[in-house]
Design an enzyme around this catalytic site. Structure first.
Site, mmCIF file in Angstrom:
data_model
loop_
_atom_site.group_PDB
_atom_site.id
_atom_site.type_symbol
_atom_site.label_atom_id
_atom_site.label_comp_id
_atom_site.label_asym_id
_atom_site.label_seq_id
_atom_site.Cartn_x
_atom_site.Cartn_y
_atom_site.Cartn_z
ATOM 1 N N CYS A 2 -20.461 26.277 21.670
ATOM 2 C CA CYS A 2 -19.589 27.393 21.277
ATOM 3 C C CYS A 2 -19.276 27.404 19.785
ATOM 4 C CB CYS A 2 -18.270 27.318 22.035
ATOM 5 S SG CYS A 2 -18.420 26.986 23.790
ATOM 6 N N ARG A 27 -25.994 28.006 17.669
ATOM 7 C CA ARG A 27 -25.389 27.013 18.548
ATOM 8 C C ARG A 27 -25.558 27.363 20.023
ATOM 9 N NH1 ARG A 27 -21.465 24.045 15.460
ATOM 10 N NH2 ARG A 27 -20.225 23.612 17.304
ATOM 11 N N TRP A 74 -20.140 29.338 25.140
ATOM 12 C CA TRP A 74 -21.170 28.834 26.048
ATOM 13 C C TRP A 74 -20.433 28.324 27.271
ATOM 14 C CZ3 TRP A 74 -23.157 23.901 27.757
ATOM 15 C CH2 TRP A 74 -24.464 23.931 28.234
ATOM 16 N N ASN A 98 -13.506 25.176 21.732
ATOM 17 C CA ASN A 98 -14.757 24.501 22.093
ATOM 18 C C ASN A 98 -14.420 23.224 22.842
ATOM 19 O OD1 ASN A 98 -16.029 26.425 20.572
ATOM 20 N ND2 ASN A 98 -16.672 25.039 18.936
ATOM 21 N N GLY A 99 -15.325 22.789 23.728
ATOM 22 C CA GLY A 99 -15.127 21.517 24.406
ATOM 23 C C GLY A 99 -14.464 21.685 25.762
ATOM 24 N N GLU A 479 -42.215 15.471 23.747
ATOM 25 C CA GLU A 479 -41.585 16.512 22.931
ATOM 26 C C GLU A 479 -42.264 17.866 23.147
ATOM 27 O OE1 GLU A 479 -39.391 18.591 19.920
ATOM 28 O OE2 GLU A 479 -39.015 17.061 21.429
ATOM 29 N N LYS A 483 -40.360 21.227 24.457
ATOM 30 C CA LYS A 483 -40.365 22.488 23.720
ATOM 31 C C LYS A 483 -40.769 23.650 24.627
ATOM 32 C CE LYS A 483 -38.816 21.516 19.825
ATOM 33 N NZ LYS A 483 -37.898 20.689 20.610
ATOM 34 N N GLU A 486 -37.987 24.438 27.061
ATOM 35 C CA GLU A 486 -36.796 24.990 26.417
ATOM 36 C C GLU A 486 -36.894 26.482 26.169
ATOM 37 O OE1 GLU A 486 -34.647 21.783 23.535
ATOM 38 O OE2 GLU A 486 -36.673 22.357 22.953
ATOM 39 N N HIS A 502 -50.949 6.955 38.255
ATOM 40 C CA HIS A 502 -49.838 6.454 39.061
ATOM 41 C C HIS A 502 -48.985 7.581 39.642
ATOM 42 C CE1 HIS A 502 -50.502 2.225 38.007
ATOM 43 N NE2 HIS A 502 -50.877 2.696 36.822
ATOM 44 N N LYS A 602 -27.271 24.545 20.505
ATOM 45 C CA LYS A 602 -27.837 23.750 19.414
ATOM 46 C C LYS A 602 -27.168 22.380 19.317
ATOM 47 C CE LYS A 602 -30.454 23.093 15.843
ATOM 48 N NZ LYS A 602 -31.894 22.866 16.054
#
Length: 607
Positions: A2, A27, A74, A98-99, A479, A483, A486, A502, A602
């Protein structure tokens, strides 16, 4: 996550706040809102969705006033609806937050029993009601804050606007970041300095647990128990000119192409450009005494840490462990005397990494921050800082911050290896030369991306995608899969190529693209065998390699991307580029939002 902004100025507040909130879009958010004080009363505008929806509301119903607060939310407590959008109001009090207020349920029950009526499902609203109740009992705004702060538990930052108080904002932080801006006859507050960049570069960072009273004439800061305290003023390194997209479609695309410069700038923090000598930051200066390095990170930063483990052990000659920050505190880690924790975070505000850092300190470890923001909480709470110089990164999916982290880690490994006598002068020169050549090789790789478009088209339509790599290429496979997940929402998984037999090999058929990261290094021959196993089961092979690899295996690949030749040790930095480009172009093909993917933020400032 947020975004928060607050304004006390002589100009209309709403346009200033909307501009600041646009700089905080990176963010991540799912609703937005503003509130101002005008003619003594509070006025509020909110909208679910993007800032464009809030802008439409403002065009129909403008907001007057030169004092205000704004927010991009958010969702945590309660879905992303209009009712749950910030600011939240109780009587004369409006709050953006926020939080998480961890004890919100108990506070809500207490307030409801006393007659308070709640309009949202959020934890934020309890702050507004607590403050309103104190004001109703005759407390001043400052007294109300002093009484309410000790009652709140959790990790949070909030800003308060009060009807009838056109020259007042109240602000507080506990674990979540908050920056106060000082102007000429003006005061501002934001989630970070980026929000405030065009307004002021004079910044005060609140310490953990601080709260503040902002007026146009100045700022008063208090500790959690209400004791007045002075916090230093800084000149922010973030400028308004650093935040545009230029001619690129998305911030992510721009930031991919920013990487030669970001890597070069970061090189100068770890390699002296005049002497070519790699330098060690505190607390690693006494390299011989370092018994172990523990890297703490999350998400993409965790994968940079996994790559660094190879370098720190093979080049630096020091034992290294990599831990997910969110898991570290709960597994009762045993860390040796003389150990150093490296906390890795692009923003320097990731709460799980910050909490892991503090736990590492409690276990007697010295802490080195590897961050992109020198004024961040993680930087300020660490014993030393290794700074990446990637510049502001607005795309939620990290690109240039990741390769800058890799650059810093490799420079650190070289410096450790030299200081510990683990590598000789010739090897140091070879590695430094290879590292200094990376910006040029990355620029070469970005010149022609024509081979990527057909691959991106196929990836965007896949149901499942696998990424394989060995050794230093394994974290890059992880990574790459992250990506793609995401920003395209395509299911993807990264595996060490040797682990394919395996279990993951059962997933491979003619419908599954398999991206293989295979530079010509000591793992190449084994990776070639794994590629043959994929082909034998009908898998669609996308090969990322160099000229030698293309000659050896290119004929067996369905798609081929040929990268410049580089030393094996620096290959992870270069090979990050194609996995980023493939994900980005697949997102463009699919029509998803590459900069602000759904459900993601973010900077993760809740645990």
């Amino acid at each position: 996550m947020c975004g928060i902004v607050g304004v006390l100025s002589g100009q209309p507040a709403a346009p200033l706040m909307m501009d600041a909130l646009r700089r905080l879009e990176y963010r991540g958010y799912d609703s937005a809102g503003l509130a101002t004080v005008s003619e003594g009363g509070l006025t509020r505008r909110r909208a679910a969705g993007k800032l464009s929806a809030l802008q439409e509301v403002l065009e129909r119903e403008p907001l007057k006033g030169v004092s205000g607060i704004g927010h991009t939310r958010w969702a945590t407590h309660g879905p992303p609806t209009l009712e749950n959008a910030h600011p939240h109001v109780a009587g004369r009090v409006a709050v953006v937050h926020n939080g998480i207020i961890e004890n919100h349920a108990a506070l809500r029950a207490e307030l409801s029993a006393a007659g308070s009526t709640f309009e949202s499902a959020t934890d934020t609203e309890v702050v507004a009601h607590l403050l309103e109740r104190e004001l109703a009992d005759g407390a001043s705004p400052q007294e109300a804050m002093a009484r309410v702060m000790p009652r709140l538990t959790g990790a949070f930052a909030f800003v308060v606007l009060i009807a009838g108080e056109e020259d007042l904002l109240l602000a507080a932080r506990r674990a979540s970041p908050l920056a106060i801006g000082i102007g000429d006859g003006a005061a501002y507050v934001g989630s970070d300095a980026v929000a405030l960049a065009p307004l002021t570069r004079r910044i005060i960072y609140l310490d953990d647990g601080d709260w503040a009273v902002l007026r146009r004439s100045g700022v008063s800061v208090f500790t959690g128990d209400g004791t007045p305290v002075q916090r230093p003023e800084h000149v922010s390194t973030v400028s308004a000119a650093m935040i545009g997209k230029g001619n690129f479609r998305h911030f992510m695309e721009k930031e991919i192409y920013d990487q030669p410069e970001a890597i070069a700038h970061t090189l100068h923090t770890v390699i002296d450009p005049g002497t070519g000598v790699a330098t060690l930051p505190y607390p690693l200066e006494d390299a011989e005494s370092v018994s172990k390095i523990t890297i703490l990170a999350a998400g993409t930063s965790f994968y940079s840490g996994l790559t660094a483990r190879y370098w720190l052990e093979s080049i630096g000659g020091v034992a290294c462990e990599v831990d997910l920050a969110s898991e570290f505190r709960d597994r009762k880690a045993v860390l040796p005397k003389g150990g150093v924790v490296i906390a890795v975070s692009q923003s320097g505000e990731s709460l799980d990494t910050l909490m892991a850092l503090r736990h590492g300190k409690s276990l007697g470890q010295k802490v080195l921050a590897l961050v992109n923001v020198p004024e961040s909480t993680i930087a300020r709470e660490s014993d030393g800082v290794l700074l990446t110089r990637a510049g502001p990164e607005f795309g939620v999916a990290s690109t240039k911050a990741f390769t800058a982290q890799l650059t810093a880690f490799l420079g650190l490994a070289i410096a450790l290896g030299q200081a510990r006598g683990h590598i000789d002068k010739d090897e140091v020169l070879r590695l430094v030369t290879a590292l200094e050549g990376v910006p040029g090789r990355v620029a070469e790789a970005l010149k022609d991306t024509s081979a990527y478009h057909a691959i991106a088209h196929e990836l965007s339509r896949a149901k499942d995608v696998l990424y394989l790599g060995r050794g230093l290429s394994y974290p890059i496979a992880l990574e790459g899969a992250l990506k793609l997940k995401e920003i395209t929402y395509v299911h993807a998984e990264g595996y060490a190529a040797g682990e394919m037999k395996h279990g993951p090999i059962a997933l491979i058929d003619e419908h599954v693209p398999v991206v293989i990261v295979a530079p010509s290094d000591g793992w190449f021959d084994k990776t070639a065998s794994n590629m043959a196993e994929v082909r034998a089961r009908g898998g669609r092979v996308i090969l990322l390699t160099d000229a030698h690899g293309a000659k050896e295996l290119g004929g067996s690949a369905d798609h081929l991307v040929v990268l410049p030749d580089v030393a094996p040790e620096v290959a992870p930095i270069l090979y990050s580029i194609p996995v980023q480009l493939l994900a980005y172009l697949a997102a463009v093909e699919k029509g998803t939002d590459a900069d602000q993917p759904r459900n993601l933020a973010k900077s993760v400032t809740v645990e």
